[in-house]
Motif scaffolding. Sequence first.
Motif, PDB file in Angstrom:
ATOM      1  N   TRP A 288      -7.747   1.671  -4.280  1.00 54.00           N
ATOM      2  CA  TRP A 288      -7.910   1.019  -3.267  1.00 54.00           C
ATOM      3  C   TRP A 288      -9.966   1.761  -4.083  1.00 54.00           C
ATOM      4  O   TRP A 288      -9.700   2.954  -4.312  1.00 54.00           O
ATOM      5  CB  TRP A 288      -8.106   2.349  -1.924  1.00 54.00           C
ATOM      6  CG  TRP A 288      -8.194   1.267  -1.150  1.00 54.00           C
ATOM      7  CD1 TRP A 288      -9.207   2.582  -0.981  1.00 54.00           C
ATOM      8  CD2 TRP A 288      -8.536   0.341  -0.458  1.00 54.00           C
ATOM      9  NE1 TRP A 288      -9.684   2.421   0.640  1.00 54.00           N
ATOM     10  CE2 TRP A 288      -9.556   0.391   0.657  1.00 54.00           C
ATOM     11  CE3 TRP A 288      -8.046  -1.185  -0.438  1.00 54.00           C
ATOM     12  CZ2 TRP A 288      -9.687  -0.266   2.069  1.00 54.00           C
ATOM     13  CZ3 TRP A 288      -8.459  -2.131   0.565  1.00 54.00           C
ATOM     14  CH2 TRP A 288      -9.371  -1.364   1.706  1.00 54.00           C
TER      15      TRP A 288
ATOM     16  N   ASP B  12       1.244  -3.270   4.894  1.00 59.94           N
ATOM     17  CA  ASP B  12       0.050  -2.383   5.452  1.00 59.94           C
ATOM     18  C   ASP B  12       0.243  -1.447   6.136  1.00 59.94           C
ATOM     19  O   ASP B  12       0.250  -1.403   7.605  1.00 59.94           O
ATOM     20  CB  ASP B  12      -1.122  -3.370   5.841  1.00 59.94           C
ATOM     21  CG  ASP B  12      -2.366  -2.485   6.152  1.00 59.94           C
ATOM     22  OD1 ASP B  12      -2.449  -1.799   5.685  1.00 59.94           O
ATOM     23  OD2 ASP B  12      -3.268  -3.175   5.457  1.00 59.94           O
TER      24      ASP B  12
ATOM     25  N   SER C 141      -6.476  -7.056   3.640  1.00 60.18           N
ATOM     26  CA  SER C 141      -5.228  -7.390   3.237  1.00 60.18           C
ATOM     27  C   SER C 141      -5.170  -8.984   3.811  1.00 60.18           C
ATOM     28  O   SER C 141      -3.951  -9.516   2.974  1.00 60.18           O
ATOM     29  CB  SER C 141      -4.325  -6.306   4.412  1.00 60.18           C
ATOM     30  OG  SER C 141      -4.157  -5.345   4.159  1.00 60.18           O
TER      31      SER C 141
ATOM     32  N   TYR D  45       0.327  -0.875   0.030  1.00 60.29           N
ATOM     33  CA  TYR D  45       0.139  -0.316  -0.171  1.00 60.29           C
ATOM     34  C   TYR D  45       1.035   1.625  -0.037  1.00 60.29           C
ATOM     35  O   TYR D  45       1.819   0.976   0.213  1.00 60.29           O
ATOM     36  CB  TYR D  45      -1.129   0.273   1.003  1.00 60.29           C
ATOM     37  CG  TYR D  45      -2.136  -0.812   1.122  1.00 60.29           C
ATOM     38  CD1 TYR D  45      -3.563  -0.460   1.235  1.00 60.29           C
ATOM     39  CD2 TYR D  45      -1.663  -2.393   2.011  1.00 60.29           C
ATOM     40  CE1 TYR D  45      -3.891  -1.334   1.381  1.00 60.29           C
ATOM     41  CE2 TYR D  45      -2.836  -3.754   2.203  1.00 60.29           C
ATOM     42  CZ  TYR D  45      -3.828  -2.945   1.299  1.00 60.29           C
ATOM     43  OH  TYR D  45      -4.851  -4.415   1.498  1.00 60.29           O
TER      44      TYR D  45
ATOM     45  N   THR E  71      -7.777  -0.614   6.130  1.00 59.23           N
ATOM     46  CA  THR E  71      -7.386  -1.932   5.120  1.00 59.23           C
ATOM     47  C   THR E  71      -7.178  -3.241   5.291  1.00 59.23           C
ATOM     48  O   THR E  71      -7.116  -4.337   4.346  1.00 59.23           O
ATOM     49  CB  THR E  71      -5.645  -1.159   3.942  1.00 59.23           C
ATOM     50  OG1 THR E  71      -5.017  -1.054   4.780  1.00 59.23           O
ATOM     51  CG2 THR E  71      -6.518  -0.200   3.851  1.00 59.23           C
TER      52      THR E  71
END
Length: 324
Positions: free
Chosen positions: A191, A214, A224, A146, A220
């Motif tokens: 995203w 992450d 994940s 990310y 998230t």
Amino acid sequence: MSIAIRMTQIGGPDVLKPVSITEARPGAGEVWLEQDAIGVNYLDVDQRSGAVPIPLPSGLGLEAAGRVAAIGPDVGNVAVGDRVAYILGPIGGYASGRLYPAERLLRLPDNVSAEDAATVLFKGITAHYLLHTTYAVSTGTVVLLYGAAGALGQVMVPWAKSLGAFIIGVVSKQASVARARAFGCDAVLVWGECDLPAEVAKLTDGHKAHVVYDPIGKLTFPTSLECLRPRGLMVSFGASSGAPDPVAVGTLNAKGSLFLTRPGLAAHSTELGEYRQRADAVFGAVTAAIIKPAAWKIFALSDAAAAHTALQKGQSAGAVLLKP
């Protein structure tokens, strides 16, 4: 006259106030630094906002580079005039000059400017431990990262690529896709615009990722976990959207005997030998052009509040520096 940024309460960027300070005589094991460039990191935002508590009143900042202006007794590793940089240590990097423990100073190679060092050192040491210690990324490793177009991503992506990884970057908006690809991502997902686990599965012939990095946190985290293959590693190392919710141990088993870790920079760079080894690796990656330092924007030290606003609102497109 030197200036430093101080805060007496937690809150928004407006709690950061410039104050005048005077040069202090270094004590045993200390130096007085004249700082030329100061790194701004999201940890600073978390400390200012109270998400990561610090004692108040306080300075702010854990990364800078400059020149040794004076040394105290029992200092043998640096001399007056040396170009140096540091991360961590006593908080208070947002200053044009400061006292700092000599043992944590890192001499800068000739090819690394103060601005370069303040751009990459904190993020580079973070990338080094994540890619080499938390998970040993190597040829064929499928990485999901990310913030692939952000300041840390701009260090992690090319470094992971040099190790042979296949990198799936996640960004927050379409405008960041090209930048993430330019730094070396093999694929970039936005995203909120796709079914992330399904897309990761498509990109990997159904296998999904070996490791997910992450730094977002609460928003998230559940997704994940769904992006990992059996026995994959979930690396939750930030919390820009808040701390992740607790996860039941049985959930890790149910999703394929997953591994979960919550690493931090301090545990990987406090011991001096390890700290210097990781810093040498960062400078080596800069020399090898694996990492190419480039600040997105340099703010005046007195405008630290504006720098925090840009970082917190997601306006930045890379590293942010302060300049005395």
